[in-house]
Design an enzyme around this catalytic site. Structure first.
Site, mmCIF file in Angstrom:
data_model
loop_
_atom_site.group_PDB
_atom_site.id
_atom_site.type_symbol
_atom_site.label_atom_id
_atom_site.label_comp_id
_atom_site.label_asym_id
_atom_site.label_seq_id
_atom_site.Cartn_x
_atom_site.Cartn_y
_atom_site.Cartn_z
ATOM 1 N N SER A 71 0.988 -1.296 0.073
ATOM 2 C CA SER A 71 0.050 0.096 -0.009
ATOM 3 C C SER A 71 0.590 0.922 -0.322
ATOM 4 O O SER A 71 1.768 1.617 1.037
ATOM 5 C CB SER A 71 -0.822 0.058 1.210
ATOM 6 O OG SER A 71 -1.940 1.377 1.472
ATOM 7 N N ARG A 72 0.845 1.996 -1.272
ATOM 8 C CA ARG A 72 2.217 3.330 -0.989
ATOM 9 C C ARG A 72 1.752 3.936 -0.532
ATOM 10 O O ARG A 72 2.432 5.227 0.303
ATOM 11 C CB ARG A 72 2.491 3.893 -2.985
ATOM 12 C CG ARG A 72 2.463 2.133 -3.705
ATOM 13 C CD ARG A 72 3.132 2.644 -4.632
ATOM 14 N NE ARG A 72 2.977 1.688 -5.949
ATOM 15 C CZ ARG A 72 2.421 0.938 -7.167
ATOM 16 N NH1 ARG A 72 1.185 1.928 -7.296
ATOM 17 N NH2 ARG A 72 2.837 0.424 -7.399
#
Lengths: 130, 510
Positions: B373-374
């Site tokens: 999850s950036r």
């Protein structure tokens, strides 16, 4: 019949060469068709049918179809003509036709533009509104 | 008095039937829901066309002498030579709260037999995404209720997180779980009467799904009481490709209404692989040139303009958000195919589900190494960060050690302990479907396993231990859970209380 891209392009070129001052020169079209038929270049049938389509679309674009429930008097026809020419410029071919199904009023089609002031259209609109 | 005059004037002008100019064309070719129309010189791109008898079309190709249009709805009644008119309008769908609890098709018409939709606002289906000025970075959490996701791959409001995996690895389940958890949180907050609570409304878009699957999702949501907060947009496998192509855009418009009005919404596109296939069909019939895997050249833009509409907007523009969870189905785990790589590059991270893990009984079958999850970690609550900060690394280390340990049995005590801890973490992350957990319970359980309270529980007993601990925490120690969820962090006092609670529970656990 499938018309190839090359044929389309050539038909388009031929059509452009027949246009004089923004208007299609009928004599040039006749000459061009004659020339293509005598020379028979590659894919000439495709070129001719595409050219025919382009000419047909061009004619349709410059043809005003005026339909009315009753025949129009010469004065009325002249009035319609002058107002259409004022809007679409010269080179417009007018055809007048009688269509009793309209019940009353006029229906004018120029190319893909339609001005419908007939009683039939108003009744249809009314029916849709309900 | 002036009002009366204006009213009369308006009525008179309504009665006057001025002759207006219309632009018409003639259908020249018709097939597979796509028509070629000659004429229509004034047609605009994406304009609605009137085929008469209530059939509408959408102008997608404007060519030199003709217009290529897709027909929405029943195209069997359209004939060659039929007259078509322009309408001067873009395709619109109804939006608003009146759609909550309803099942609609891609034109926003109800398909659930519960009567007409109450809505007086319409949004165009194709809308430009909010610009740079309007946006704000993701900072508020969106709890999925799935421990593995909330701990390791946190999702924030306004984020786009791809759910990717092979067929039947539980992709839809993650989406449905998330919807159920939002409904659970919304209901709890409504019952408690919290003032500054921001509910999340959900939109589930089913593209090219089996009707039975959609019916099953609806019944699951109804059973969980999540339907009052959910809109379902369906374009099932039996709907035309044109409707399947439009459905995600219609859903996004409905979500954007919530975002524009300062609310939070969640949209699940299930799934975009089938959407790309439907768009490929439409494009090929429109004779657009095809590229890789026969997809048209703008298939990337198709998905990027759709997913760009998921955003978080700043306070000045209402502080709303639209979170997107697109789903992609891979073939035999191949994430390097055309559509998967496209969507991976557009989204802010992905949850990768693996068939092998699924059949090993690790469900949800999330592959920790490939999932990321950036932007979500900025949105995670502090309590979760405190307990889950190192867990992703620990798990990765465990995987490596486990592979290594298969070759030899003589391991030092430290490695042995790491392996044992890893096995327990894997066990803790297993979670049955449609059973989302509140974030405070997740934090407490992760704290328990991270601080070695489960090390002396046998691995096959972990699930039982966890279930009983969850029960104990949420029934007997509800006030402690309440404190964690209020403070959103594990302070020293709370940690001490948690320690006492878990020690107390372990004495009673058999």
């Amino acid at each position: 019949m499938k018309i190839s891209k090359q044929e389309r392009r050539e038909a388009k070129q031929l059509f452009r060469s027949c246009v004089n001052n923004g208007l299609l020169d009928e004599n040039r079209v006749r000459q061009a068709v004659q020339a293509v038929i005598t020379q028979k270049p590659r894919g000439f049938m495709g070129i001719l049918s595409q050219l025919q389509r382009l000419v047909k679309l061009d004619l349709e674009r410059r043809t005003a179809k005026v339909e009315s429930a009753t025949t129009l008097s010469p004065q009325e026809q002249a009035a319609v003509q002058s107002s259409l020419v004022a809007k679409y410029g010269p080179g417009l071919n007018l055809t007048f036709a009688q269509n009793p199904a309209l019940l009353g009023g006029l229906r004018i089609q120029v190319g893909s533009d339609v001005y419908d002031g007939s009683v039939r259209e108003r009744l249809d609109n009314l029916r849709e509104a309900f | 008095m002036s009002n009366l005059l204006q009213e009369i004037e308006a009525q008179i002008s309504g009665v006057k039937t001025a002759v207006t100019r219309q632009n018409v064309g003639i259908v020249r070719e018709i097939g597979d829901g796509v028509a070629k129309i000659e004429g229509l010189t004034d047609a605009m791109l994406n304009e609605m066309l009137d085929f008469g008898n209530g059939v509408i079309g959408l102008a997608l190709n404007l060519e030199e002498t003709e217009v290529g249009a897709i027909i929405l709805g029943d195209y069997t009644g359209v004939r060659e030579g039929q007259e078509v008119r322009t309408t001067g309008k873009l395709l619109q769908v109804p939006v608003g709260k009146g759609l909550l609890g309803r099942v609609v098709n891609s034109l926003g018409q109800p398909v659930d037999g519960k009567g007409p939709i109450k809505s007086d606002v319409n949004y165009p289906v194709e809308k430009i995404a909010p610009g740079i000025i309007k946006r704000k970075s993701v900072s508020q959490p969106l709890q999925t209720g799935i421990m593995a996701v909330d701990a390791m791959i946190p999702i924030g409001r306004g984020q786009r997180e791809l759910i990717i995996g092979d067929r039947s690895t539980g992709k839809t389940t993650i989406g449905v779980d998330t919807i159920i958890n939002q409904a659970r949180i919304n209901k709890a907050a409504e019952a408690a009467g919290e003032k500054d609570f921001r509910p999340i409304y959900s939109i589930y878009v089913a593209v090219g799904q089996k009707q039975s699957n959609v019916a099953r999702v609806i019944s699951v949501l109804e059973e969980a009481g999540a339907m009052p907060y959910t809109i379902i947009v369906t374009a099932t496998a039996s709907d035309s490709a044109t409707n399947q192509y439009l459905a995600p855009f219609a859903g996004a418009s409905m979500g954007e209404w919530f975002m524009d009005n300062g609310m939070d919404a969640l949209i699940i596109f299930d799934d975009l692989s089938k959407h790309a296939v439907a768009y490929r069909q439409v494009s090929l019939i429109l004779k657009r040139p095809s590229g890789r895997e026969a997809y048209p050249g703008d298939v990337f833009y198709l998905h990027s303009r759709l997913l760009e509409r998921c955003a978080r907007v700043s306070e000045r523009y209402g502080n709303g958000s639209l979170t997107g969870l697109p789903i992609i189905e891979t073939q035999a785990g191949d994430v390097s195919a055309y559509i998967p790589t496209n969507v991976i590059s557009i989204t802010d991270g992905q949850i990768y589900l693996e068939t092998d893990l699924f059949y090993q009984g690790i469900r949800p079958a999330i592959s920790v190494g490939l999932s990321v999850s950036r932007v979500g970690s900025a949105a995670q609550i502090k309590a979760m960060k405190q307990v889950a900060g190192r867990i992703k690394g620990d798990l990765a280390q465990f995987r490596e050690l486990a592979a290594f340990a298969q070759f030899g049995s003589d391991l030092d005590a430290k490695t042995q302990a790491q392996l044992e801890r890893g096995k327990r973490i894997v066990e803790v992350f297993k979670q049955p479907q449609y059973n989302p957990l509140p974030v405070e319970v997740q934090a407490a359980i992760l704290w328990t396993v991270q601080n070695g309270f489960m090390d002396d529980v046998p691995v096959d007993k972990i699930k039982d231990f966890q279930a009983k601990l969850t029960d104990y925490l949420s029934s007997r120690k509800a006030d402690l859970m309440g404190k964690i969820s209020k403070e959103k962090a594990l302070s020293d006092a709370l940690v001490a209380e948690l320690k006492a609670t878990v020690t107390e529970f372990k004495q009673t656990y058999k």
